[in-house]
Design an enzyme around this catalytic site. Structure first.
Site, PDB file in Angstrom:
ATOM      1  N   ASP A  25      43.282  56.500  35.935  1.00 28.86           N
ATOM      2  CA  ASP A  25      42.636  55.132  35.795  1.00 28.86           C
ATOM      3  C   ASP A  25      41.613  54.745  36.717  1.00 28.86           C
ATOM      4  O   ASP A  25      41.990  55.203  37.986  1.00 28.86           O
ATOM      5  CB  ASP A  25      43.509  54.100  35.088  1.00 28.86           C
ATOM      6  CG  ASP A  25      42.862  52.649  34.773  1.00 28.86           C
ATOM      7  OD1 ASP A  25      41.974  52.839  33.806  1.00 28.86           O
ATOM      8  OD2 ASP A  25      43.367  51.719  35.247  1.00 28.86           O
TER       9      ASP A  25
ATOM     10  N   ASP B 166      39.717  51.167  37.055  1.00 29.58           N
ATOM     11  CA  ASP B 166      39.870  49.779  37.734  1.00 29.58           C
ATOM     12  C   ASP B 166      41.271  49.280  37.339  1.00 29.58           C
ATOM     13  O   ASP B 166      42.105  49.599  36.620  1.00 29.58           O
ATOM     14  CB  ASP B 166      39.270  48.827  36.517  1.00 29.58           C
ATOM     15  CG  ASP B 166      37.707  48.950  36.328  1.00 29.58           C
ATOM     16  OD1 ASP B 166      37.367  50.025  37.033  1.00 29.58           O
ATOM     17  OD2 ASP B 166      37.070  48.667  35.798  1.00 29.58           O
TER      18      ASP B 166
END
Length: 391
Positions: free
Chosen positions: A18, A20
């Site tokens: 991922d 953020d």
């Protein structure tokens, strides 16, 4: 007659990361749309650098970016900090093989939005070993994505926060770990990298020829299955010294044309074992590289080992008998020569003694101890043990 070998190559794996909240910190408004909002999560860069070195693994960025390309989040606002982030990472040796970015809003319920698998089609066709792949993220959606992909999930957050998040979602963390889709909860990128790298020190090779069928499964950290069965009882006894003294775990199964000769079985076990060790070592980051001498009653043996990538075998061992049990002693030097070729190592072995059984066993025990020293990995050390910078 020339052998026609068949070796099953391991499929590629992937680490889906991922963005953020995982690589870079997520601001309060959940939108990194300017350089002044760009801040890396501590430890992320060095950990990703270590994961980038893993063999046979694709590093993939997978991110939901709500409304990307709309008025609420113009593409230009996204690209400026995003491209800067990628330049910083590339400068530290971190590059990605693929980018999967979903621009939809949560209310759209798009199949491409994590934890949906709609944008992961390239990885669902059987070419990737998803059961041995990872999803790393700071949100529940990342762990649910791991479940949906059949991969291993790693939740980047404090364990107390994870417990509350999982409880709120009605997820039993114990059951999730048993099922394999929640492998680790940690707020330390270093712990995550070390966890994945430790699991990488495994190998499974199945090699068949017209004369033999050999399977070797090894775990250099000793967490795998153990067992030896080659059809040659004394040879089994010698190979079992690896399980007893190397700190690693070995499962070795072989069926060979023993009605013809012992040669093919011993040789092909050695080749397969050597290749399995070489594969399990991977990029060889942080290993001891070198490895031992020991006495055994009337015998003494010295084994010098170097996983430096060059192949050389020196054998200085004298046996007073042609056979020990059902195994010809002339096959032992051939075993170690074949191992060195498969493992791409230097191997110098010398031994003396009166009892042939003791001499052979001393050699294999010293080899196991040498192997233990050479494959030992220093925690959090991702350096290559070479002044040349390559092995």
């Amino acid at each position: 007659m020339n052998k026609k070998d068949f070796e099953k190559e391991s499929p590629r794996r992937a680490i889906f990361v991922d963005r953020d909240g995982t690589i870079i910190k997520e601001p309060d408004d959940e939108q990194v749309d300017s350089l002044d909002k760009l801040e890396f999560v501590p430890g992320a860069i060095s950990a990703l650098h270590a994961l980038r070195q893993l063999d046979g693994v694709d590093l993939v960025m997978a991110s939901n970016q709500d409304g990307l390309g709309t008025a609420s989040f113009p593409t230009a606002d996204f690209e400026t900090p995003h491209k800067f982030m990628l330049r910083v990472l590339a400068g530290e040796g971190v590059t990605f093989d693929d980018f999967l970015i979903d621009p939809t809003f949560p209310a759209d319920n798009a199949p491409t939005r994590k934890p949906g698998t709609g944008m992961f089609g390239h990885y669902l066709g059987g070419e990737y070993d998803l059961a041995s792949s990872f999803v790393i993220g700071d949100r529940l959606s990342d762990i649910l994505l791991a479940r949906n992909l059949g991969a291993k999930g790693i939740l980047l957050c404090h364990p107390s926060v994870a417990r509350a998040t999982l409880a709120e979602a009605g997820i039993d963390p114990v059951k999730a770990k048993e099922e394999g889709w929640l492998s680790l909860v940690s707020d330390s990128w270093h712990e995550i990298a070390d966890f994945i790298r430790a699991g990488e020190r495994r190998s499974s090779i199945h090699r068949t020829t017209r004369e033999t069928d050999v399977e070797v499964i090894i775990d250099l950290d000793g967490r795998g299955p153990q067992g030896i069965d080659t059809g040659l009882k004394f040879f089994d006894h010698m190979l079992d010294q690896l399980n007893g003294h190397s700190g690693a775990s070995f499962m070795i199964r072989a069926k060979g044309d023993l009605e013809v000769d012992e040669h093919h079985t011993v040789e092909d076990v050695a080749i397969t074992l050597g290749k399995a060790v070489d594969e399990a070592l991977g990029a060889k980051l942080g290993i001891g590289r070198y490895g031992f001498a020991l006495p055994m009653d009337d015998a003494r043996a010295t084994v010098l080992l170097d996983f430096g990538g060059r192949i050389e075998t020196v054998w200085d061992v004298q046996f007073s008998r042609e056979y020990v049990g059902d195994t010809p002693t002339e096959m032992f030097p051939h075993f170690f020569k074949s191992f060195a070729q498969g493992a791409k190592c230097n191997l110098h072995i010398s031994a003396r003694g009166e009892n042939t059984h003791h001499v052979a066993e001393a050699v294999f025990k010293a080899f196991a101890r040498s192997l233990r020293m050479a494959v030992a990995r220093k925690e959090f050390d991702y350096s290559l043990p070479s002044t040349k910078g390559v092995l």
